[in-house]
Design a protein around this motif. Structure first.
Motif, PDB file in Angstrom:
ATOM      1  N   PHE A  74      40.012  41.640  38.158  1.00  0.00           N
ATOM      2  CA  PHE A  74      39.530  43.006  38.322  1.00  0.00           C
ATOM      3  C   PHE A  74      40.675  44.014  38.208  1.00  0.00           C
ATOM      4  O   PHE A  74      40.475  45.127  37.710  1.00  0.00           O
ATOM      5  CB  PHE A  74      38.821  43.149  39.665  1.00  0.00           C
ATOM      6  CG  PHE A  74      37.684  42.172  39.838  1.00  0.00           C
ATOM      7  CD1 PHE A  74      36.494  42.340  39.147  1.00  0.00           C
ATOM      8  CD2 PHE A  74      37.818  41.061  40.653  1.00  0.00           C
ATOM      9  CE1 PHE A  74      35.451  41.431  39.279  1.00  0.00           C
ATOM     10  CE2 PHE A  74      36.784  40.154  40.807  1.00  0.00           C
ATOM     11  CZ  PHE A  74      35.599  40.334  40.111  1.00  0.00           C
ATOM     12  N   GLU A  75      41.871  43.622  38.650  1.00  0.00           N
ATOM     13  CA  GLU A  75      43.038  44.501  38.505  1.00  0.00           C
ATOM     14  C   GLU A  75      43.502  44.578  37.057  1.00  0.00           C
ATOM     15  O   GLU A  75      44.041  45.599  36.625  1.00  0.00           O
ATOM     16  CB  GLU A  75      44.181  43.996  39.383  1.00  0.00           C
ATOM     17  CG  GLU A  75      43.936  44.143  40.875  1.00  0.00           C
ATOM     18  CD  GLU A  75      45.029  43.498  41.702  1.00  0.00           C
ATOM     19  OE1 GLU A  75      45.647  44.212  42.523  1.00  0.00           O
ATOM     20  OE2 GLU A  75      45.279  42.287  41.527  1.00  0.00           O
ATOM     21  N   THR A 135      44.511  40.061  39.951  1.00  0.00           N
ATOM     22  CA  THR A 135      43.176  39.488  39.797  1.00  0.00           C
ATOM     23  C   THR A 135      42.569  39.962  38.480  1.00  0.00           C
ATOM     24  O   THR A 135      43.055  40.908  37.847  1.00  0.00           O
ATOM     25  CB  THR A 135      42.258  39.922  40.942  1.00  0.00           C
ATOM     26  OG1 THR A 135      41.984  41.334  40.811  1.00  0.00           O
ATOM     27  CG2 THR A 135      42.898  39.653  42.312  1.00  0.00           C
ATOM     28  N   ASN A 167      38.361  39.204  44.971  1.00  0.00           N
ATOM     29  CA  ASN A 167      39.264  40.216  44.419  1.00  0.00           C
ATOM     30  C   ASN A 167      40.533  40.313  45.259  1.00  0.00           C
ATOM     31  O   ASN A 167      40.864  41.355  45.804  1.00  0.00           O
ATOM     32  CB  ASN A 167      38.570  41.573  44.343  1.00  0.00           C
ATOM     33  CG  ASN A 167      39.355  42.572  43.494  1.00  0.00           C
ATOM     34  OD1 ASN A 167      40.301  42.197  42.807  1.00  0.00           O
ATOM     35  ND2 ASN A 167      38.967  43.826  43.552  1.00  0.00           N
TER      36      ASN A 167
END
Length: 477
Positions: free
Chosen positions: A326-327, A324, A358
């Protein structure tokens, strides 16, 4: 001291046109006066300040149908979406199918609609509804290969590549597909005719073409005039970062290099945490914010003038296979999202991005739909960015936007630039590093007098420092 990046995606030459005043004529009327470094593609006027949204139809709702998706059109219109890119809607091959439902990209019939999603008449209705909401619809098209039980495999076996034993062949590790033979003129025309079907019979507005760079460039040069004859304002997006494709065939390509650079900068700042199936975190070269200028300069030299690139922090490939946003980007995600909207090009939103989802979607199975309601701070964030893109003439794509002026900072992690067109100006400051950074410049700072903070409405002022991931967007009144 500041650096002007005369980007192919910004303001170049004498094409004077405001995307916000209705003066859209110059790019078309002056095409004959352009030098050979310009693209020959005539972009639809509606594309200049547009936002594109990728629809993962299978995962968008609990039922995964096109009718259920259509109920979300008012919400997407409220979000500020202009172009709906529908992931492939064709029937999926069953031979050597991956997973239970198979890959969208193993097409069984190019002129049919996947019954998993409903009927072609229901899809037509959705397209009509989207048009009434002021949105365009483009189809994800798979021209390089088909599924292994596509009807053309038996009807036109000579349309496919063969190995030395006469067997049809696939590509990469995609064991559910066979590759087309583009040396066959009949095959080429069959592909073009199938694309024209969706333009004329269903009313779609263009195509996102899968692995477009693996298809011969001269095919796209051949196809574009025929598609334009069927739909004069056809819009073409190439899943490729290959400049020659955008000379005659495509309005826009993927900005894969910028996506990679975002990941490299985030990894340098200690924010990249995605682990592959073996539990390993990918290693990246050390890159800082200043590398954005270098990339923009190289793209300006390589691409035809007045071409577009699509900027993104996620898409279906990234979400399912590379992590994602966010990762990959961590606490820099918001700053990179702002850059995807304010750097030259067109921004992309992927299904669920506007909710802050997420997690990765399953690719070959039915997955849980995002939680669309209640609308949260992510929806408001992207809604605000979409309004910014729509309202600022300096953010228009191609030559009708403002040139990017970069202000080199003492800190390698501070990235600051301005764009201006016809008195409309934007200034963006970001900290793409791991620690607080002083906002000091190797020369003049960007002028922000009489400007306002776009997100707060306060008077603009250059801060003494920025926290990691902090961003500021100042706009003229």
């Amino acid at each position: 001291m500041f650096t002007k990046i005369l980007s192919t995606f910004g303001m170049i030459g004498a094409l004077i046109c405001s995307a916000c005043t209705g003066k859209h004529s110059s790019a078309r009327e002056n095409a004959a006066d352009r030098d050979s470094t310009f693209t020959n593609v005539k972009h639809p006027d509606w594309s200049r300040n547009a936002v594109i949204y990728e629809v993962n139809l299978r995962q968008f709702t609990d039922s995964g149908t096109v009718t259920a998706f259509a109920s979300h059109l008012p919400r997407l219109k409220d979000l500020g979406v202009d172009i709906l890119w529908m992931m492939p809607i064709h029937p999926i091959s069953k031979v050597d199918r991956k997973g239970t439902l198979g890959s969208y990209y193993a097409v069984a019939d190019y002129t049919a609609f996947n019954p998993e999603f409903g009927t072609i008449d229901q899809f037509k209705q959705m397209v009509d509804q989207a048009h009434k909401q002021g949105m365009k619809v483009i189809l994800d098209w798979v021209p390089n290969h088909s599924g292994r039980d596509n009807r053309w495999v038996t009807e036109h076996p000579d349309w496919y590549e063969k190995d030395s034993l006469g067997n049809m062949v696939g590509v990469y590790d995609w064991t559910d597909v066979y590759c087309f033979d583009y040396s066959n003129p009949e095959m080429r025309q069959g592909m073009i005719d199938a694309m024209k079907f969706w333009l004329t019979e269903v009313g779609v507005d263009g195509f996102r073409c899968d692995v477009a760079g693996e298809v011969p460039t001269d095919f796209w040069d051949e196809a574009r005039p025929q598609l334009e004859a069927a739909k004069p304002d056809v819009f073409m997006l190439a899943e490729a970062s290959k400049p020659e494709l955008q000379k005659n065939g495509f309005d826009m390509g993927y900005n894969w290099p910028m996506k990679d650079l975002f990941s490299e900068i985030a990894a340098t700042a200690g924010q990249y945490t995605f682990k592959d199936k073996d539990g390993h975190v990918r290693t990246f070269p050390v890159k800082h914010a200043a590398a954005i200028d270098s990339l923009l300069a190289s793209q300006a030299a390589e691409y035809p003038k007045d071409t577009y690139l699509m900027n993104m922090v996620t898409n279906h490939d990234l979400n399912s296979w590379e992590g994602t946003e966010f990762e990959r980007l961590g606490n820099l995600t918001g700053a990179f999202a702002v850059l995807s909207y304010t750097l030259p090009g067109m921004p992309l939103i992927y299904t669920g991005q506007e909710t802050g989802m997420n997690r990765a979607f399953e690719f070959f199975e039915k997955d849980k739909a995002p939680e669309w309601e209640p609308r949260n701070e992510y929806f408001e964030f992207y809604q605000k960015l979409n309004a910014l893109k729509h309202s600022r003439r300096e953010l228009a794509a191609g030559v009708e936007g403002g040139e990017l002026v970069s202000y080199p900072a003492v800190s390698p992690d501070i990235y600051a630039f301005s764009r201006e067109k016809d008195g409309s100006k934007i200034v963006v400051l970001t900290n793409l590093g791991a620690a607080n950074a002083d906002v000091k410049f190797n020369g003049d700072a960007p002028a922000v007098d009489s400007m306002t903070d776009y997100f707060t409405g306060a008077a603009a002022a250059i801060p003494a420092s920025l926290a990691p991931g902090e961003y500021l967007v100042f706009v003229s009144k």
